[in-house]
Scaffold this motif. Sequence first.
Motif, short mmCIF file in Angstrom:
data_model
loop_
_atom_site.label_atom_id
_atom_site.label_comp_id
_atom_site.label_asym_id
_atom_site.label_seq_id
_atom_site.Cartn_x
_atom_site.Cartn_y
_atom_site.Cartn_z
N MET A 126 74.60 14.69 9.14
CA MET A 126 73.42 14.02 8.60
C MET A 126 72.65 13.38 9.75
O MET A 126 73.20 13.15 10.83
CB MET A 126 73.82 12.92 7.61
CG MET A 126 74.51 11.73 8.26
SD MET A 126 74.73 10.34 7.17
CE MET A 126 75.33 9.09 8.34
N GLN A 127 71.37 13.06 9.51
CA GLN A 127 70.57 12.37 10.50
C GLN A 127 70.57 10.87 10.24
O GLN A 127 70.60 10.41 9.09
CB GLN A 127 69.14 12.90 10.50
CG GLN A 127 69.00 14.29 11.09
CD GLN A 127 67.56 14.59 11.45
OE1 GLN A 127 66.66 14.43 10.64
NE2 GLN A 127 67.33 15.03 12.69
N ALA A 128 70.53 10.11 11.32
CA ALA A 128 70.54 8.65 11.21
C ALA A 128 69.90 8.06 12.45
O ALA A 128 69.87 8.68 13.52
CB ALA A 128 71.97 8.13 11.06
N ILE A 129 69.39 6.85 12.31
CA ILE A 129 68.94 6.07 13.46
C ILE A 129 70.14 5.33 14.01
O ILE A 129 70.86 4.64 13.26
CB ILE A 129 67.84 5.07 13.04
CG1 ILE A 129 66.62 5.80 12.50
CG2 ILE A 129 67.47 4.18 14.22
CD1 ILE A 129 65.91 6.68 13.50
N VAL A 140 69.04 -3.53 25.33
CA VAL A 140 67.69 -2.94 25.40
C VAL A 140 66.94 -3.03 24.08
O VAL A 140 65.78 -2.61 23.99
CB VAL A 140 67.75 -1.48 25.88
CG1 VAL A 140 68.33 -1.42 27.27
CG2 VAL A 140 68.56 -0.62 24.92
N GLY A 141 67.57 -3.57 23.04
CA GLY A 141 66.90 -3.78 21.76
C GLY A 141 66.41 -2.50 21.13
O GLY A 141 67.08 -1.46 21.16
N ALA A 142 65.18 -2.56 20.55
CA ALA A 142 64.63 -1.42 19.83
C ALA A 142 64.44 -0.20 20.72
O ALA A 142 64.42 0.93 20.23
CB ALA A 142 63.32 -1.81 19.17
N ALA A 143 64.32 -0.41 22.03
CA ALA A 143 64.14 0.72 22.96
C ALA A 143 65.36 1.63 22.98
O ALA A 143 65.28 2.79 23.40
CB ALA A 143 63.84 0.22 24.36
N GLY A 144 66.51 1.12 22.53
CA GLY A 144 67.73 1.91 22.53
C GLY A 144 67.99 2.66 21.24
O GLY A 144 69.04 3.30 21.10
N LEU A 145 67.07 2.59 20.28
CA LEU A 145 67.25 3.29 19.01
C LEU A 145 66.87 4.76 19.16
O LEU A 145 65.86 5.10 19.77
CB LEU A 145 66.39 2.65 17.93
CG LEU A 145 66.71 1.20 17.56
CD1 LEU A 145 65.71 0.68 16.53
CD2 LEU A 145 68.12 1.08 17.02
N THR A 146 67.67 5.64 18.57
CA THR A 146 67.39 7.07 18.62
C THR A 146 67.73 7.71 17.28
O THR A 146 68.57 7.21 16.52
CB THR A 146 68.21 7.78 19.72
OG1 THR A 146 69.61 7.54 19.49
CG2 THR A 146 67.83 7.28 21.10
N LEU A 147 67.08 8.84 17.00
CA LEU A 147 67.41 9.65 15.82
C LEU A 147 68.52 10.60 16.23
O LEU A 147 68.36 11.40 17.16
CB LEU A 147 66.18 10.41 15.34
CG LEU A 147 66.35 11.23 14.06
CD1 LEU A 147 66.67 10.33 12.88
CD2 LEU A 147 65.07 12.03 13.79
N LEU A 183 69.13 -6.45 15.36
CA LEU A 183 69.68 -5.94 16.61
C LEU A 183 70.27 -7.05 17.46
O LEU A 183 70.98 -6.78 18.44
CB LEU A 183 68.60 -5.19 17.39
CG LEU A 183 68.03 -3.94 16.72
CD1 LEU A 183 67.00 -3.28 17.61
CD2 LEU A 183 69.15 -2.96 16.36
N ASP A 184 70.01 -8.31 17.08
CA ASP A 184 70.60 -9.45 17.78
C ASP A 184 71.85 -9.97 17.08
O ASP A 184 72.50 -10.89 17.57
CB ASP A 184 69.58 -10.60 17.88
CG ASP A 184 68.37 -10.22 18.71
OD1 ASP A 184 68.54 -9.47 19.69
OD2 ASP A 184 67.25 -10.67 18.38
#
Length: 306
Positions: free
Chosen positions: A1-4, A11-18, A45-46
């Motif tokens: 399945m796909q997920a974030i 690195v906060g939101a910059a480290g989020l990936t699909l 994320l904190d």
Amino acid sequence: MQAITAQDGDVGAAGLTLTDLPYPHAAENDVIVRVHAAGFTRGELDWPATWTDRAGRDRTPSVPGHEVSGVVAQLGYGTTGLTVGQRVFGLTDWARNGSLAEYVAVEARNLAPLPADIDHTSAAALPISGLTAWQGLFDHARITTGQSILIHGAAGSVGSIAVQLAREAGAHVTGTGRATDRDTVLALGAHAFLDLATDPWQQAEQVDVVFDVIGGDILDQSAALVRTGGTLVTIAAPPTVHPKQGRALFFVVEPDRARLADLAERLRDGRLDVRIGAVRPLSEATIAFAPERRIAGRTIIRVTED
């Protein structure tokens, strides 16, 4: 399945990936939900639980998002009260993978049935905001008809629902926020509005309850606005300044299936409105965590078409 997924807390939101992840495992008393819509809190994320499990062990890559609306795809061993194919909504567990995915495993007790005439997008905007507002007002502040309340951040996701619930309960409601929020807050049912930037709100009349979602200096200065026997309740941080003759408390929202069902009925009846500012597909969830501009209302992630 796909997920974030989140890999690096620094690195906060910059480290989020699909990412592609394995289909989740249904533990005892779990439900696997096929996610139709999901909500998130940018500050999550904190949170330590985003990165570790209940035993304190690293659990990256982790999936953020803790509000879900979808359909039951599978029941874990011993799960009762819900059926495969049933529409549900609720809270995912803080220390497990969350709702920004095509499927998520959730404790069944954290979910409530979703009426057929409520869309998944609206339902995904309700669990954290609705339960937080309810628990702050009634479980902790114990507000009653005829009392007065000051709600900070009254145009936000929690504040906007708190305004509506407090007004319905018969309280005299004053909301605070930015100047651009005035019309919105008054339309939600507040009797008065104070601009935190320009109005001398620190000199306002004392109230029975202050409900704070902002923290910092605003939380500290709000203690003086609580009259004798009143309550200062906040979700921002444990208070360091307390009312002279009142209570001050900090709380974290807890799952409550019965209350979720009650909030859904209010949504159906038109007694409650959730403010949705944007709807994005799962592929754009990483952008939604770090928007270029302020959005009036919640951003909801649509994972599966209704």
